[in-house]
Design an enzyme around this catalytic site. Structure first.
Site, PDB file in Angstrom:
ATOM      1  N   THR A 161     -46.524-143.761  51.237  1.00 23.94           N
ATOM      2  CA  THR A 161     -45.951-144.984  51.797  1.00 23.94           C
ATOM      3  C   THR A 161     -44.489-145.075  51.394  1.00 23.94           C
ATOM      4  OG1 THR A 161     -48.044-146.207  51.839  1.00 23.94           O
ATOM      5  CG2 THR A 161     -46.037-147.503  51.804  1.00 23.94           C
ATOM      6  N   PHE A 171     -41.284-147.462  50.899  1.00 24.94           N
ATOM      7  CA  PHE A 171     -40.925-148.847  50.609  1.00 24.94           C
ATOM      8  C   PHE A 171     -39.411-149.023  50.754  1.00 24.94           C
ATOM      9  CE2 PHE A 171     -44.953-148.249  48.597  1.00 24.94           C
ATOM     10  CZ  PHE A 171     -45.580-149.484  48.582  1.00 24.94           C
TER      11      PHE A 171
END
Length: 361
Positions: A263, A265
């Site tokens: 992921t 960010f």
């Protein structure tokens, strides 16, 4: 312990102790130098944020370039992020907002990016993260923007569109999901909870191994772990940090469907980041609803030899099948080629917003 083994280990341990003392002394020298920088800023009335993303990125990259090993580049990043965080905190402690509670992947990303010498502000939603930073309750926020398995985090995209905050950094982390419960088994467990993205990232594994378990969404994986710590009928999907934070036992580890699951960010705040020699620029565009509009939108990038690293579309919610395009470019907005491309783009699109230029990870 065998005397010959002790004889070989002792001088090495003494050398390590001596080196540790030297490192400690140098760290304190660095901290005092950082404090002097702060005093000089005060003497010259140089008001501004203590956080300098471009300077911090350049410090770490320089050391990585000088490194001859066996210390790895990742280790340099981790160690010096903490050193910089501690020195920064001597001048002013940064308040970082992120999706909580304790043990969330957002917390992990925030601490990896800004270091542990910060004040943590755990929020119940992405909206609250943005509100906290906009209201000055936090200096910066950390929000997920895309996952390698499930794609864009749409709520973050919508918030970036309407918020005055700027993107000032990025952090990509490997997502390692674990199934956890109070007992370390699924006896008596009737449902599994996690953030919707985590449930989606583990759906094949759950279907194969526990198809009868109900799946319920939580505001974050950390919140799912908190609920599981209080309810023996609930299992949570979260990172190992959440298991430790909420005294849960791991039933199964690495349950994400994609072993390379990551992921990305974004750090957001009110800071204008200067060039760091290796940057990205994120923008939002919308084009008139006509044939060839998207092709024409991309033409200034090709003409100015600016590389596009990401293109994501999001419905404009007008009911007219119109879209916003989220674009990441290589380079800083102050670089001549990028500046010219942005200027050309602005003249021909229906909507134009620069989210920020920031050091690329």
């Amino acid at each position: 312990m065998d005397n010959s083994l002790q004889a070989r280990l002792l001088p090495l341990r003494q050398q390590i102790d001596s080196l540790d003392e030297q490192i400690l002394d140098l760290l304190n020298q660095r901290a005092r130098a950082a404090q002097e920088v702060g005093k000089i800023k005060e003497d010259f009335d140089l008001e501004g944020p203590v956080l300098k993303p471009e300077r911090e990125a350049m410090v770490i990259r320089r050391l990585q370039a000088l490194n001859k090993g066996p210390f790895t580049e990742q280790a340099i990043d981790a160690v010096w992020t903490q050193v910089i965080s501690t020195c920064r905190g001597l001048e002013s402690v940064l308040t970082v907002a992120y999706l909580g509670p304790q043990g969330s992947f957002s917390e992990q990303a925030a601490l990896e990016h800004f270091g542990h010498a910060v004040t943590r502000l755990r929020c119940d939603s992405f909206d609250e993260v943005f509100r906290a930073v906009e209201a000055g309750q936090a200096d910066v926020g950390m929000v997920p923007v895309e996952n390698s398995t499930e794609g864009a985090v749409n709520r973050t995209l919508d918030l970036l569109l309407n918020s005055p905050l700027k993107v000032l950094g990025e952090r990509s982390i490997k997502i390692h999901h674990n199934l956890m419960s109070r007992s370390g088994s699924l006896e008596g467990v009737t449902r599994v909870m996690a953030h919707p993205q985590a449930l989606a990232q583990c759906q094949a594994w759950l279907t194969q191994h526990y198809p009868k378990l109900a799946r319920d969404a939580a505001s974050s994986n950390g919140e799912a772990a908190r609920i599981a710590s209080q309810d023996a009928t609930v299992a949570a999907i979260a990172g190992a940090g959440a298991a430790q934070a909420w005294d849960l036992q791991i039933v199964a580890s690495g349950i994400q469907d994609d072993p390379q699951n990551r992921t990305r960010f974004l750090a957001v705040g009110a800071i204008e980041t200067l060039p760091s020699d290796k940057d990205k620029t994120s923008i939002i565009l919308a084009v008139p609803n006509r044939a060839g509009a998207v092709y024409d939108m991309l033409a200034p990038l090709a003409a100015n030899k600016v590389s596009m690293t990401r293109l994501e579309s999001r419905p404009a919610r007008t009911g007219q099948w119109e879209y916003y395009f989220y674009v990441d470019l290589q380079g800083h907005r102050n670089e001549p080629a990028v500046a010219q491309a942005l200027s050309d783009l602005k003249k021909q699109v229906a909507f134009f917003k620069v989210l920020g230029s920031y050091p690329s990870q």
